[in-house]
Design a protein around this motif. Structure first.
Motif, PDB file in Angstrom:
ATOM      1  N   VAL A 159     113.657  18.640  58.770  1.00  0.00           N
ATOM      2  CA  VAL A 159     113.945  17.744  57.645  1.00  0.00           C
ATOM      3  C   VAL A 159     114.649  18.467  56.507  1.00  0.00           C
ATOM      4  O   VAL A 159     115.005  17.851  55.509  1.00  0.00           O
ATOM      5  N   GLY A 160     114.850  19.770  56.664  1.00  0.00           N
ATOM      6  CA  GLY A 160     115.543  20.493  55.607  1.00  0.00           C
ATOM      7  C   GLY A 160     115.596  21.979  55.840  1.00  0.00           C
ATOM      8  O   GLY A 160     115.097  22.500  56.842  1.00  0.00           O
ATOM      9  N   PHE A 161     116.206  22.617  54.862  1.00  0.00           N
ATOM     10  CA  PHE A 161     116.394  24.066  54.869  1.00  0.00           C
ATOM     11  C   PHE A 161     116.126  24.580  53.464  1.00  0.00           C
ATOM     12  O   PHE A 161     116.235  23.828  52.492  1.00  0.00           O
ATOM     13  N   TYR A 162     115.774  25.849  53.372  1.00  0.00           N
ATOM     14  CA  TYR A 162     115.618  26.439  52.038  1.00  0.00           C
ATOM     15  C   TYR A 162     116.282  27.806  52.014  1.00  0.00           C
ATOM     16  O   TYR A 162     116.445  28.460  53.045  1.00  0.00           O
ATOM     17  N   HIS A 163     116.716  28.201  50.819  1.00  0.00           N
ATOM     18  CA  HIS A 163     117.205  29.555  50.608  1.00  0.00           C
ATOM     19  C   HIS A 163     117.081  29.896  49.133  1.00  0.00           C
ATOM     20  O   HIS A 163     116.783  29.039  48.307  1.00  0.00           O
TER      21      HIS A 163
END
Length: 153
Positions: A83-87
Protein backbone atom coordinates in the motif's frame (compact mmCIF):
# COMPACT_ATOMS: atom_id res chain seq x y z
CA UNK A 1 -5.51 8.91 3.98
CA UNK A 2 -2.77 6.75 5.42
CA UNK A 3 -3.61 4.92 8.67
CA UNK A 4 -0.65 3.51 10.58
CA UNK A 5 -0.12 2.17 14.07
CA UNK A 6 2.26 4.18 16.24
CA UNK A 7 4.93 1.43 16.55
CA UNK A 8 5.17 1.16 12.73
CA UNK A 9 5.29 4.96 12.37
CA UNK A 10 8.09 5.17 14.91
CA UNK A 11 9.96 2.24 13.30
CA UNK A 12 10.14 3.89 9.89
CA UNK A 13 11.37 7.13 11.49
CA UNK A 14 14.02 5.24 13.49
CA UNK A 15 15.11 3.50 10.28
CA UNK A 16 15.88 6.94 8.84
CA UNK A 17 17.93 7.85 11.89
CA UNK A 18 19.90 4.58 11.70
CA UNK A 19 20.87 5.04 8.05
CA UNK A 20 21.69 8.77 8.34
CA UNK A 21 23.39 10.43 6.42
CA UNK A 22 22.05 8.07 3.73
CA UNK A 23 18.43 7.59 2.72
CA UNK A 24 16.57 4.62 4.13
CA UNK A 25 13.74 2.92 2.31
CA UNK A 26 11.06 0.36 2.91
CA UNK A 27 7.64 -0.94 1.99
CA UNK A 28 4.25 -0.54 3.65
CA UNK A 29 2.08 -3.67 3.68
CA UNK A 30 -1.61 -3.53 4.39
CA UNK A 31 -5.00 -3.07 2.79
CA UNK A 32 -6.75 -0.34 0.86
CA UNK A 33 -10.08 0.18 2.60
CA UNK A 34 -13.01 2.50 1.92
CA UNK A 35 -13.12 5.58 4.12
CA UNK A 36 -15.54 8.40 4.77
CA UNK A 37 -13.50 10.82 2.64
CA UNK A 38 -12.15 8.31 0.13
CA UNK A 39 -9.83 5.31 0.13
CA UNK A 40 -7.59 4.66 3.13
CA UNK A 41 -4.26 2.84 2.91
CA UNK A 42 -4.18 0.92 6.20
CA UNK A 43 -0.69 -0.26 7.19
CA UNK A 44 -0.45 -3.61 8.98
CA UNK A 45 3.30 -4.11 8.65
CA UNK A 46 6.40 -2.31 7.43
CA UNK A 47 9.32 -4.05 5.77
CA UNK A 48 12.77 -2.49 5.73
CA UNK A 49 14.53 -2.63 2.38
CA UNK A 50 18.13 -2.11 1.42
CA UNK A 51 19.04 1.06 -0.44
CA UNK A 52 20.98 -0.22 -3.44
CA UNK A 53 22.04 3.24 -4.64
CA UNK A 54 25.82 3.40 -4.43
CA UNK A 55 26.27 6.62 -6.40
CA UNK A 56 24.00 8.97 -4.39
CA UNK A 57 22.74 7.13 -1.31
CA UNK A 58 22.65 10.43 0.59
CA UNK A 59 19.87 11.80 -1.66
CA UNK A 60 18.48 8.86 -3.66
CA UNK A 61 17.16 5.40 -2.94
CA UNK A 62 16.42 2.27 -4.90
CA UNK A 63 14.90 -1.02 -3.84
CA UNK A 64 16.33 -3.90 -5.87
CA UNK A 65 13.66 -5.53 -8.07
CA UNK A 66 14.38 -8.96 -6.59
CA UNK A 67 13.90 -7.67 -3.06
CA UNK A 68 10.65 -5.94 -4.05
CA UNK A 69 9.32 -9.18 -5.58
CA UNK A 70 10.26 -11.04 -2.39
CA UNK A 71 8.39 -8.42 -0.29
CA UNK A 72 5.38 -8.62 -2.62
CA UNK A 73 5.29 -12.42 -2.21
CA UNK A 74 5.62 -12.03 1.57
CA UNK A 75 2.66 -9.64 1.53
CA UNK A 76 0.57 -12.00 -0.56
CA UNK A 77 1.36 -14.84 1.85
CA UNK A 78 0.02 -12.70 4.70
CA UNK A 79 -3.09 -11.73 2.75
CA UNK A 80 -1.83 -8.17 2.41
CA UNK A 81 -0.93 -5.81 -0.43
CA UNK A 82 1.77 -3.24 -0.97
CA UNK A 83 0.00 0.00 0.00
CA UNK A 84 3.02 2.27 0.03
CA UNK A 85 6.68 2.99 0.37
CA UNK A 86 8.75 5.08 2.74
CA UNK A 87 12.13 6.76 2.61
CA UNK A 88 14.06 9.46 4.40
CA UNK A 89 15.44 12.80 3.28
CA UNK A 90 18.66 13.45 5.22
CA UNK A 91 18.92 17.19 5.96
CA UNK A 92 16.22 18.02 3.39
CA UNK A 93 12.48 18.73 3.72
CA UNK A 94 9.94 15.92 3.98
CA UNK A 95 8.59 16.87 0.55
CA UNK A 96 8.74 14.87 -2.67
CA UNK A 97 11.39 15.77 -5.22
CA UNK A 98 11.37 15.59 -9.01
CA UNK A 99 13.32 12.32 -8.67
CA UNK A 100 10.71 10.96 -6.24
CA UNK A 101 7.84 11.57 -8.68
CA UNK A 102 9.85 10.28 -11.65
CA UNK A 103 10.64 7.03 -9.82
CA UNK A 104 7.16 6.52 -8.29
CA UNK A 105 5.15 3.97 -10.26
CA UNK A 106 2.64 2.41 -7.87
CA UNK A 107 -0.57 4.35 -8.50
CA UNK A 108 -2.83 4.53 -5.45
CA UNK A 109 0.06 3.92 -3.08
CA UNK A 110 1.22 6.17 -0.25
CA UNK A 111 4.75 7.56 -0.36
CA UNK A 112 5.98 8.52 3.11
CA UNK A 113 8.98 10.81 3.51
CA UNK A 114 10.71 11.65 6.79
CA UNK A 115 13.08 14.58 7.17
CA UNK A 116 16.08 13.44 9.20
CA UNK A 117 18.04 16.47 10.37
CA UNK A 118 21.48 15.88 11.82
CA UNK A 119 20.54 12.27 12.53
CA UNK A 120 17.19 13.00 14.22
CA UNK A 121 13.82 12.27 12.59
CA UNK A 122 11.74 15.43 12.47
CA UNK A 123 8.79 15.84 10.10
CA UNK A 124 7.07 12.90 8.40
CA UNK A 125 4.68 13.52 5.50
CA UNK A 126 2.74 11.25 3.17
CA UNK A 127 1.81 11.71 -0.47
CA UNK A 128 -0.70 9.67 -2.47
CA UNK A 129 0.31 8.81 -6.04
CA UNK A 130 -2.69 9.67 -8.22
CA UNK A 131 -3.36 9.21 -11.90
CA UNK A 132 -4.18 6.55 -14.44
CA UNK A 133 -0.76 6.20 -16.12
CA UNK A 134 2.85 7.38 -16.10
CA UNK A 135 1.81 10.35 -18.24
CA UNK A 136 -0.68 11.85 -15.80
CA UNK A 137 0.62 10.70 -12.40
CA UNK A 138 0.96 13.24 -9.61
CA UNK A 139 1.42 13.39 -5.86
CA UNK A 140 -1.28 14.75 -3.55
CA UNK A 141 -0.73 15.60 0.09
CA UNK A 142 -2.12 12.79 2.22
CA UNK A 143 -3.20 12.96 5.85
CA UNK A 144 -1.56 10.49 8.25
CA UNK A 145 -3.71 9.00 10.99
CA UNK A 146 -1.56 7.46 13.69
CA UNK A 147 -3.33 4.81 15.75
CA UNK A 148 -2.27 4.49 19.35
CA UNK A 149 -3.20 1.15 20.91
CA UNK A 150 -4.77 1.29 24.33
CA UNK A 151 -2.89 -0.43 27.12
CA UNK A 152 -4.39 -3.72 28.19
CA UNK A 153 -4.47 -4.21 31.94
Amino acid sequence: MLRIQFPHYEALRIHGEETYPHECCGVLLGKNEPGQDGPVNVVHQIVRAGNTRTDSAHNRYNIAPGELIKIQRQARGLGLDIVGFYHSHPDHPAMWSSTDIAEAHWLGCSYVITRVAQGKAEVTNSFLLLGTSEEDKSFADEAIEIEIAEAVS
